[in-house]
Scaffold this motif. Structure first.
Motif, PDB file in Angstrom:
ATOM      1  N   HIS A  42       0.865  -1.179   0.000  1.00 22.54           N
ATOM      2  CA  HIS A  42       0.000   0.000   0.000  1.00 22.54           C
ATOM      3  C   HIS A  42       0.899   1.226   0.000  1.00 22.54           C
ATOM      4  N   PHE A  43       0.706   2.111  -0.992  1.00 20.45           N
ATOM      5  CA  PHE A  43       1.495   3.341  -1.080  1.00 20.45           C
ATOM      6  C   PHE A  43       0.738   4.351  -1.932  1.00 20.45           C
ATOM      7  N   TYR A  44       1.301   5.552  -2.008  1.00 21.45           N
ATOM      8  CA  TYR A  44       0.715   6.623  -2.807  1.00 21.45           C
ATOM      9  C   TYR A  44       1.691   7.027  -3.910  1.00 21.45           C
ATOM     10  N   PHE A  45       1.135   7.282  -5.072  1.00 17.58           N
ATOM     11  CA  PHE A  45       1.858   7.621  -6.295  1.00 17.58           C
ATOM     12  C   PHE A  45       1.535   9.079  -6.601  1.00 17.58           C
ATOM     13  N   HIS A  46       2.554   9.883  -6.871  1.00 17.75           N
ATOM     14  CA  HIS A  46       2.354  11.320  -7.114  1.00 17.75           C
ATOM     15  C   HIS A  46       2.839  11.668  -8.525  1.00 17.75           C
ATOM     16  N   ASP A  47       1.912  11.938  -9.424  1.00 20.57           N
ATOM     17  CA  ASP A  47       2.225  12.298 -10.804  1.00 20.57           C
ATOM     18  C   ASP A  47       2.068  13.814 -10.915  1.00 20.57           C
ATOM     19  N   ILE A  48       3.192  14.521 -11.065  1.00 14.44           N
ATOM     20  CA  ILE A  48       3.181  15.988 -11.046  1.00 14.44           C
ATOM     21  C   ILE A  48       3.639  16.501 -12.406  1.00 14.44           C
ATOM     22  N   ARG A  49       2.725  17.177 -13.116  1.00 19.58           N
ATOM     23  CA  ARG A  49       3.071  17.724 -14.431  1.00 19.58           C
ATOM     24  C   ARG A  49       3.169  19.235 -14.418  1.00 19.58           C
ATOM     25  N   PHE A 165      -2.001  -7.857  -9.452  1.00 16.20           N
ATOM     26  CA  PHE A 165      -2.828  -6.736  -9.875  1.00 16.20           C
ATOM     27  C   PHE A 165      -2.651  -5.582  -8.904  1.00 16.20           C
ATOM     28  N   ALA A 166      -2.939  -4.392  -9.416  1.00 14.73           N
ATOM     29  CA  ALA A 166      -2.911  -3.174  -8.608  1.00 14.73           C
ATOM     30  C   ALA A 166      -4.287  -2.533  -8.678  1.00 14.73           C
ATOM     31  N   PHE A 184      -2.398   3.270  -4.217  1.00 11.26           N
ATOM     32  CA  PHE A 184      -2.169   1.952  -4.790  1.00 11.26           C
ATOM     33  C   PHE A 184      -2.319   0.885  -3.721  1.00 11.26           C
ATOM     34  N   ASN A 185      -3.130  -0.132  -4.000  1.00 13.42           N
ATOM     35  CA  ASN A 185      -3.194  -1.358  -3.208  1.00 13.42           C
ATOM     36  C   ASN A 185      -2.800  -2.470  -4.161  1.00 13.42           C
ATOM     37  N   VAL A 186      -1.626  -3.058  -3.930  1.00 12.53           N
ATOM     38  CA  VAL A 186      -1.043  -4.012  -4.866  1.00 12.53           C
ATOM     39  C   VAL A 186      -1.009  -5.399  -4.246  1.00 12.53           C
ATOM     40  N   THR A 187      -1.395  -6.404  -5.025  1.00 12.21           N
ATOM     41  CA  THR A 187      -1.280  -7.807  -4.613  1.00 12.21           C
ATOM     42  C   THR A 187      -0.331  -8.478  -5.595  1.00 12.21           C
ATOM     43  N   LEU A 188       0.807  -8.961  -5.059  1.00  4.59           N
ATOM     44  CA  LEU A 188       1.831  -9.614  -5.873  1.00  4.59           C
ATOM     45  C   LEU A 188       1.916 -11.088  -5.526  1.00  4.59           C
ATOM     46  N   TYR A 189       1.984 -11.926  -6.545  1.00  4.81           N
ATOM     47  CA  TYR A 189       2.272 -13.346  -6.392  1.00  4.81           C
ATOM     48  C   TYR A 189       3.667 -13.544  -6.952  1.00  4.81           C
TER      49      TYR A 189
END
Length: 191
Positions: A42-49, A165-166, A184-189
């Motif tokens: 679980h994290f946050y993504f910051h897209d700054i344009r 999936f995310a 983002f909530n990501v589940t990785l196998y």
């Protein structure tokens, strides 16, 4: 005559060596049982344009008069990943990649998205996973709680051979330039 004999022997020697060193080498072994792991992130993504220190740049655009450009525009990004919603919270990594805007409707945003999410701190330091998927159409200012799903297609380090999936939930789109914070909530196998 002696030089010719040495040359002949050297040629015979070289020709005899070629089949030994020039063969294709392949070996298949039976792998032992692998234990698949599941990791939730679980994290946050910051897209700054916008502003003086953007993290995403327009690198290609169709030759049309449209402000802001959307359909067919290509962006490169190096976006920070943080533990909390605020950009000033603890930095855990970054997402580097590209996204191509697909929507011809200026009120919607849709894109093909490729990014490598690399972690630079904590127990996953040096590990990464790759996301390659289509961001489904959404309003430029999405409704609160809108969740989108994207595919995980690989990984390195502790996430070697990752799939998964995310789930993305845009938390804000602060201006018309396209700045966005995404949860983002990501589940990785992975193995």
């Amino acid at each position: 005559m002696e030089k010719q004999m040495i040359f002949a022997w050297a040629m015979i020697f070289c020709l005899a060596m070629a089949p030994v060193y020039g063969q294709y080498y392949s070996r298949t072994v039976t792998a032992g049982p692998r234990v698949e792991k599941i990791t939730h992130l679980h994290f946050y993504f910051h897209d700054i344009r916008s502003g003086s220190n953007p993290t995403a740049f327009l690198i290609a655009s169709p030759n049309i008069t449209q402000d802001p450009p959307s359909y067919g525009t290509l962006f490169a990004m190096d976006d920070p990943l943080t533990t909390e919603f605020e950009l000033t919270s603890t930095l855990v990594g970054n997402a580097q990649g590209l996204y191509l805007a697909l929507s011809r409707d200026l009120t919607k945003f849709s894109a093909v998205f490729y990014a490598d999410f690399t972690f630079t701190t904590g127990r996953f330091n040096g590990s990464s996973f790759s996301l390659f998927s289509r961001f489904p159409p959404t309003d430029v200012v999405p409704a609160p709680g809108t969740i989108r799903e994207m595919a995980i297609v690989g990984g390195t380090g502790k996430f070697r051979m990752a799939t998964g999936f995310a789930l993305l939930r845009p938390t804000s789109s602060s201006n018309t330039v396209g700045d966005a914070n995404v949860e983002f909530n990501v589940t990785l196998y992975h193995y």
